[in-house]
Design an enzyme around this catalytic site. Structure first.
Site, PDB file in Angstrom:
ATOM      1  CD  GLU A 162      -3.121  -0.776   2.220  1.00  0.00           C
ATOM      2  OE1 GLU A 162      -3.037   0.224   2.957  1.00  0.00           O
ATOM      3  OE2 GLU A 162      -3.993  -1.630   2.356  1.00  0.00           O
ATOM      4  CD  GLU A 355      -3.852  -5.645   4.101  1.00  0.00           C
ATOM      5  OE1 GLU A 355      -4.711  -4.826   4.511  1.00  0.00           O
ATOM      6  OE2 GLU A 355      -2.639  -5.452   4.196  1.00  0.00           O
TER       7      GLU A 355
END
Length: 450
Positions: A162, A355
């Site tokens: 991320e 995720e």
């Protein structure tokens, strides 16, 4: 079975080193930016112990096996391997991850290893961190050490987790280290991270590593709040800012043109050196990791400072939307929309859902159980959305619930719980939640029974 998944599909869950390990002053580990952050003032919690995975990883892996996992996504702490970010290798750190990886494999669980998940060694931040392009050579040296020591047993690698969250949290909102609010720095950091990613992909190829390598992004679909032209323009700008800016460079070696032009005109950032974009194009990854939690709904921001790209739109809640305790919209339909849009814009690429999960305030009932039916419903709905993606020709190779176990949730401390496994943070006792027991059936059946 209605929702059957392909043979060899991977079912697991994920954590990050700093959020789960603890042991911050043990085993020769160096100081990270998050150590500095938590100890710079009294925030009411630290990562010093976290879930104590550093000492209890064997117990945790036994629970993963009990839940039927055939994979587990972990990250490695850069500062456990190189306490200063570079220089002498810390053998105790290597030994810890060697033991962890071996324990996973002994239990039939395939490790998926993230090289960098936000916990930058403090010494590197002191030298400019991701803003200092010279630090990329240390990132490559760190990755090389991991490949040399773990590459014989690890088949799935991700370079960075991320980058958007690190950029926005650390350089736009000022909520994460290094606690800055500077858009010029934000865009430069994002480009430098992309270059670091591509350098490691190149190294992976040069070392003839087995397996596959990718990056983990957290793009999201963005819808306009209304059919007005102003809201549609706002949504397009928000999609550029949150999604295209991070997906396009790693997929096709480009940045969204309108946003790039505006960034350079307004902020003279990012500085893209000659050959950078070609380098990104040449060093193409094997898969894209997607962390999917929600969509955004954007509206024209009438009170925004239009000198700032991120104030040209605002996010609004939809009146009939379903939201978590932390105000994140539950919108599984957006997963297909997102992946389909990425496919149409940038071409085919294998996907891992690296995720997906629900942060909540879990409650223990009178029998000591955590009956988190809301988490089961959340995961079930996203598995169905994932199945739709596969049915429509999008190659998804695995799914990782966030998170395996209750962990430190960065700026939310220990109140925001994501785990399939409950942790009593006073005693560190573990217990599989109802969601973890339910997830075992999914893994055993390679899909949903209903």
């Amino acid at each position: 079975m209605k929702y059957k998944f392909p043979k060899n599909f991977l079912w697991g869950s994920a954590t990050a080193s700093y959020q789960v390990e603890g042991g911050v002053n043990e085993g020769g580990k160096g100081v990270t930016v998050w150590d500095t952050y938590y100890h710079s003032e009294d925030r009411g919690y630290t990562g010093d112990v976290a879930a104590d995975h550093y000492h209890r990883y064997k117990e945790d892996i036994k629970l993963l096996k009990e839940m039927g996992h055939n994979t587990y996504r972990l990250s490695i702490s850069w500062a456990r391997i190189f306490p200063n970010g570079y220089g002498e290798i810390n053998q105790e750190g290597l030994d810890f991850y060697n033991d962890l990886i071996n324990e996973l494999i002994a239990n039939g669980i395939k490790p998926n290893v993230t090289i960098y998940h936000w916990d930058l060694p403090q010494n590197l931040l002191d030298q400019g961190g991701w803003l200092n392009r010279d630090n990329l050579k240390h990132f490559v040296d760190y990755a090389k050490c991991l490949f040399e020591n773990f590459g014989d047993r690890v088949d799935i690698w991700t370079t960075i987790n991320e980058p958007a969250s690190e950029v926005m949290g650390g350089f736009v909102q000022g909520a994460h280290p290094p606690l800055e609010k500077n858009l010029a720095k934000a865009f430069q950091v994002s480009h430098n991270m992309n270059m670091g990613h591509a350098m490691i992909v190149k190294l992976f190829r040069e070392m003839n590593m087995k397996g596959e390598i990718g990056i983990v992004l957290n793009p999201m679909p963005v819808h306009p709040a209304s059919e007005s032209n102003e809201d549609k323009v706002a949504a397009e700008k928000a999609y550029d800012y949150f999604t295209r800016w991070y997906v396009a460079p790693v997929m096709v070696g480009e940045y969204p043109k309108a946003m790039l032009t505006e960034c350079i005109e307004r902020y003279k950032s990012p500085i893209i050196e000659d050959g950078d974009l070609e380098f990104l194009k040449e060093n193409k990854m094997d898969f894209l990791g997607i962390n999917y939690y929600m969509r955004r709904v954007a509206a024209h921001n009438e009170s925004g400072n239009y000198e700032k790209i991120n104030e040209q739109f605002k996010f609004v809640k939809v009146p009939d939307g379903l939201y978590t305790d932390w105000g994140w919209e539950i919108y599984p339909e957006g997963l297909y929309e997102l992946l389909d849009d990425i496919r149409k814009e940038y071409g085919e690429m294998p996907i891992y859902i690296t995720e997906n999960g629900m942060g909540a305030i879990d409650k223990i009932d009178e029998n000591g159980e955590i009956n988190d039916d809301y988490r089961i419903d959340y995961i079930k709905r996203h598995i169905k959305a994932m199945h739709k993606c596969i049915e429509n020709g999008i190659e998804i190779k695995g799914y990782y619930v966030w998170s395996a176990i209750d962990i430190l949730s960065w700026t939310n401390g220990y109140t925001k719980r994501y785990g399939l496994i409950h942790v009593d943070f006073d005693t560190l006792e573990r217990k599989i939640k109802k969601s973890g027991k339910w997830y075992k059936k999914v893994t055993e059946n390679n899909g949903l029974e209903e």
